[in-house]
Design a protein around this motif. Structure first.
Motif, short mmCIF file in Angstrom:
data_model
loop_
_atom_site.label_atom_id
_atom_site.label_comp_id
_atom_site.label_asym_id
_atom_site.label_seq_id
_atom_site.Cartn_x
_atom_site.Cartn_y
_atom_site.Cartn_z
N TYR A 219 0.83 -1.20 0.00
CA TYR A 219 0.00 0.00 0.00
C TYR A 219 0.87 1.26 0.00
CZ TYR A 219 -3.14 3.69 1.46
OH TYR A 219 -3.82 4.87 1.51
N ALA A 220 1.90 1.28 0.81
CA ALA A 220 2.80 2.44 0.87
C ALA A 220 3.50 2.67 -0.46
CB ALA A 220 3.82 2.25 1.99
N MET A 221 3.94 1.59 -1.10
CA MET A 221 4.60 1.73 -2.41
C MET A 221 3.63 2.29 -3.45
SD MET A 221 7.18 -1.50 -2.96
CE MET A 221 5.91 -2.74 -2.89
N LEU A 222 2.43 1.72 -3.50
CA LEU A 222 1.43 2.16 -4.48
C LEU A 222 1.01 3.60 -4.22
CD1 LEU A 222 -0.88 -1.00 -4.78
CD2 LEU A 222 1.14 -0.41 -6.12
N SER A 223 0.84 3.94 -2.97
CA SER A 223 0.43 5.30 -2.61
C SER A 223 1.50 6.33 -2.94
CB SER A 223 0.11 5.39 -1.12
OG SER A 223 -1.04 4.64 -0.85
N SER A 224 2.76 5.94 -2.81
CA SER A 224 3.86 6.89 -3.01
C SER A 224 3.91 7.44 -4.43
CB SER A 224 5.20 6.26 -2.63
OG SER A 224 5.60 5.29 -3.59
N VAL A 225 3.37 6.69 -5.38
CA VAL A 225 3.36 7.13 -6.79
C VAL A 225 1.93 7.24 -7.33
CG1 VAL A 225 5.70 6.39 -7.35
CG2 VAL A 225 3.81 4.76 -7.56
N ASP A 226 0.97 7.29 -6.43
CA ASP A 226 -0.46 7.45 -6.77
C ASP A 226 -0.97 6.37 -7.73
OD1 ASP A 226 -2.84 8.70 -6.22
OD2 ASP A 226 -2.65 10.15 -7.85
N CYS A 227 -0.44 5.17 -7.57
CA CYS A 227 -0.87 4.05 -8.42
C CYS A 227 -2.32 3.66 -8.15
CB CYS A 227 0.06 2.86 -8.19
SG CYS A 227 -0.31 1.41 -9.19
N ILE A 228 -2.75 3.80 -6.93
CA ILE A 228 -4.12 3.39 -6.59
C ILE A 228 -5.13 4.22 -7.35
CG2 ILE A 228 -5.82 3.24 -4.73
CD1 ILE A 228 -3.42 2.46 -2.89
N ASN A 229 -5.03 5.55 -7.24
CA ASN A 229 -6.01 6.41 -7.91
C ASN A 229 -5.75 6.57 -9.40
OD1 ASN A 229 -7.66 7.06 -5.66
ND2 ASN A 229 -6.07 8.45 -4.94
N ASN A 230 -4.48 6.75 -9.77
CA ASN A 230 -4.16 7.02 -11.18
C ASN A 230 -4.14 5.79 -12.07
OD1 ASN A 230 -4.07 9.77 -11.35
ND2 ASN A 230 -1.86 9.91 -11.05
N TYR A 231 -4.07 4.62 -11.49
CA TYR A 231 -4.06 3.42 -12.32
C TYR A 231 -5.21 2.47 -11.95
CZ TYR A 231 -2.72 -0.95 -14.49
OH TYR A 231 -2.74 -2.11 -15.20
N LEU A 232 -5.22 1.96 -10.75
CA LEU A 232 -6.19 0.93 -10.39
C LEU A 232 -7.64 1.43 -10.42
CD1 LEU A 232 -4.28 -0.85 -7.48
CD2 LEU A 232 -4.60 -1.65 -9.83
N VAL A 233 -7.88 2.58 -9.81
CA VAL A 233 -9.25 3.10 -9.79
C VAL A 233 -9.62 3.73 -11.13
CG1 VAL A 233 -10.81 4.76 -8.69
CG2 VAL A 233 -9.22 3.44 -7.29
N LYS A 234 -8.72 4.52 -11.66
CA LYS A 234 -8.99 5.23 -12.92
C LYS A 234 -9.30 4.28 -14.07
CE LYS A 234 -6.96 8.74 -15.92
NZ LYS A 234 -5.80 9.63 -16.09
N HIS A 235 -8.60 3.16 -14.13
CA HIS A 235 -8.77 2.20 -15.23
C HIS A 235 -9.46 0.91 -14.79
CE1 HIS A 235 -6.36 4.83 -17.69
NE2 HIS A 235 -5.45 4.87 -16.73
N PHE A 236 -10.17 0.98 -13.68
CA PHE A 236 -10.83 -0.20 -13.13
C PHE A 236 -11.70 -0.92 -14.14
CE2 PHE A 236 -14.77 -1.90 -11.28
CZ PHE A 236 -14.24 -2.97 -10.57
N ASP A 237 -12.48 -0.18 -14.92
CA ASP A 237 -13.40 -0.80 -15.88
C ASP A 237 -12.69 -1.74 -16.85
OD1 ASP A 237 -15.55 0.49 -14.75
OD2 ASP A 237 -15.56 2.12 -16.22
N ILE A 238 -11.45 -1.42 -17.18
CA ILE A 238 -10.69 -2.24 -18.12
C ILE A 238 -9.89 -3.32 -17.40
CG2 ILE A 238 -8.83 -2.22 -19.85
CD1 ILE A 238 -9.76 0.71 -20.44
N ILE A 239 -9.11 -2.91 -16.40
CA ILE A 239 -8.15 -3.86 -15.82
C ILE A 239 -8.78 -4.92 -14.93
CG2 ILE A 239 -6.16 -2.34 -16.04
CD1 ILE A 239 -6.40 -1.74 -13.07
N HIS A 240 -9.98 -4.68 -14.40
CA HIS A 240 -10.55 -5.71 -13.52
C HIS A 240 -10.97 -6.95 -14.32
CE1 HIS A 240 -14.63 -4.51 -14.72
NE2 HIS A 240 -15.05 -5.60 -14.12
N THR A 241 -10.98 -6.85 -15.64
CA THR A 241 -11.32 -8.00 -16.47
C THR A 241 -10.09 -8.85 -16.82
OG1 THR A 241 -11.08 -6.78 -18.55
CG2 THR A 241 -13.24 -6.74 -17.50
N GLN A 242 -8.91 -8.35 -16.47
CA GLN A 242 -7.66 -9.05 -16.77
C GLN A 242 -7.32 -10.04 -15.66
OE1 GLN A 242 -6.26 -8.43 -19.81
NE2 GLN A 242 -8.01 -7.08 -20.06
N SER A 243 -6.39 -10.93 -15.95
CA SER A 243 -5.96 -11.90 -14.94
C SER A 243 -5.17 -11.19 -13.84
CB SER A 243 -5.10 -12.99 -15.57
OG SER A 243 -3.83 -12.47 -15.94
#
Length: 71
Positions: free
Chosen positions: A28-52
């Motif tokens: 969590y700390a690593m992902l938060s440090s570069v805003d991966c949670i909001n800028n990648y996981l949440v922002k692109h959730f519609d696409i990436i949640h369908t991937q493995s």
């Protein structure tokens, strides 16, 4: 962030922790440090949640590496 994307983020944090041999809090700390949670996981959730899971972990790894975060 809605409940579905929140659950996905939690799942991916634990999946990365298991793959990388780290605690979920460290991931969590690593992902938060570069805003991966909001800028990648949440922002692109519609696409990436369908991937493995392994595909998304690899994408997260690339995201972190591109931003100078060592795993």
């Amino acid at each position: 962030m809605n409940q579905e994307s929140f659950s996905f983020v939690i799942y991916m944090i634990h999946a990365c922790a298991n793959k990388w041999g780290k605690l979920p809090s460290e991931v969590y700390a690593m992902l938060s440090s570069v805003d991966c949670i909001n800028n990648y996981l949440v922002k692109h959730f519609d696409i990436i949640h369908t991937q493995s899971t392994s595909y998304v972990i690899d994408d997260i790894t690339d995201y972190l590496n591109a931003r100078g975060v060592k795993i």
